[in-house]
Scaffold this motif. Structure first.
Motif, PDB file in Angstrom:
ATOM      1  N   THR A 141      41.138  39.362  47.557  1.00  8.45           N
ATOM      2  CA  THR A 141      42.237  39.491  46.612  1.00  8.45           C
ATOM      3  C   THR A 141      43.017  38.200  46.521  1.00  8.45           C
ATOM      4  N   HIS A 199      45.610  41.097  43.105  1.00  4.22           N
ATOM      5  CA  HIS A 199      44.466  41.055  42.199  1.00  4.22           C
ATOM      6  C   HIS A 199      43.182  41.231  42.993  1.00  4.22           C
ATOM      7  N   VAL A 253      50.743  37.553  36.671  1.00  6.93           N
ATOM      8  CA  VAL A 253      49.524  38.345  36.789  1.00  6.93           C
ATOM      9  C   VAL A 253      48.376  37.555  36.171  1.00  6.93           C
ATOM     10  N   ALA A 266      40.818  39.795  36.470  1.00  2.22           N
ATOM     11  CA  ALA A 266      40.534  40.406  37.763  1.00  2.22           C
ATOM     12  C   ALA A 266      39.863  41.760  37.577  1.00  2.22           C
ATOM     13  N   TRP A 304      44.244  45.039  39.163  1.00  3.17           N
ATOM     14  CA  TRP A 304      45.461  44.429  39.682  1.00  3.17           C
ATOM     15  C   TRP A 304      46.586  45.449  39.721  1.00  3.17           C
TER      16      TRP A 304
END
Length: 204
Positions: free
Chosen positions: A58, A109, A146, A150, A153
């Motif tokens: 992550t 993420h 953000v 991904a 998230w």
């Protein structure tokens, strides 16, 4: 689990430590302190054990005073569904940890298998915060940066931060969530890996 790990060489890892754990940079802190020897198994033996823990990779991000901050972390896990809580382990002294504590919000993420370069960039001790975010598609959700693309998230509100050894346990309450389809990027035995086999149905 019947899924097999397809391991690929990790060109960015520090030998003996998964991303976001002892021995690996987490957020561009000004210094890296050596592990202190304590009674019991030595640090090298402990890291050898931790290396066998397969985990999703992550990137944790937060809003700093001078802009977005972020770091690669492999020690992230679910904690509770009601209330919705997750747990992340961030290294003591990292700028990202300071922002998570001060701003009381952060994003987690879950990376896709093809995002190995992004994971390495956010783990590199020589890469500045600006370089980590350079060229990435970033938007603000609840005031938190953000990253687009991904696998999934979540933006979390910081519930609790407690220090244990050279890391801090950060408990976050999920405030916004997005889940896409694809395969996760994994970390196992000091290498990046990926699942093989059929993909589960995507959840929106």
């Amino acid at each position: 689990m019947n899924a097999r790990l397809r391991l690929v060489a990790d060109r960015t890892a520090v030998a003996g430590a998964p991303p976001g754990t002892a021995g690996q940079p987490t957020g561009g802190g000004p210094h890296e302190e050596p592990l202190h020897e304590e009674p019991g198994p030595g640090a090298a033996r402990c890291l050898g054990l931790y290396a066998k823990l397969a985990a999703g990779v992550t990137v944790v991000t937060a809003r700093g005073e001078d802009g977005p901050l972020g770091m690669t972390v492999s020690a992230v896990t679910s904690l509770s569904a009601r209330p919705p809580l997750l747990l992340a382990c961030l290294r003591d002294g990292s700028r990202t940890l300071a922002a998570v504590r001060d701003r009381r919000a952060f994003a987690v993420h879950l990376l896709r298998e093809e995002q190995q370069e992004l994971a390495g960039r956010f783990a590199s001790p020589t890469t500045t915060a600006a370089q980590r975010f350079a060229g990435t598609d970033t938007r603000q959700v609840l005031g938190v940066p953000v990253l687009a693309g991904a696998l999934a998230w979540s933006v979390c509100l910081t519930e609790d931060v407690r220090r244990y050894g050279d890391h801090h346990l950060v408990v976050g309450r999920l405030a916004a969530v997005h889940v896409g389809g694809g395969r996760p990027l994994l970390w196992h035995d000091r290498r990046f890996g990926a699942l093989t086999g059929p993909l589960p149905d995507a959840v929106g």
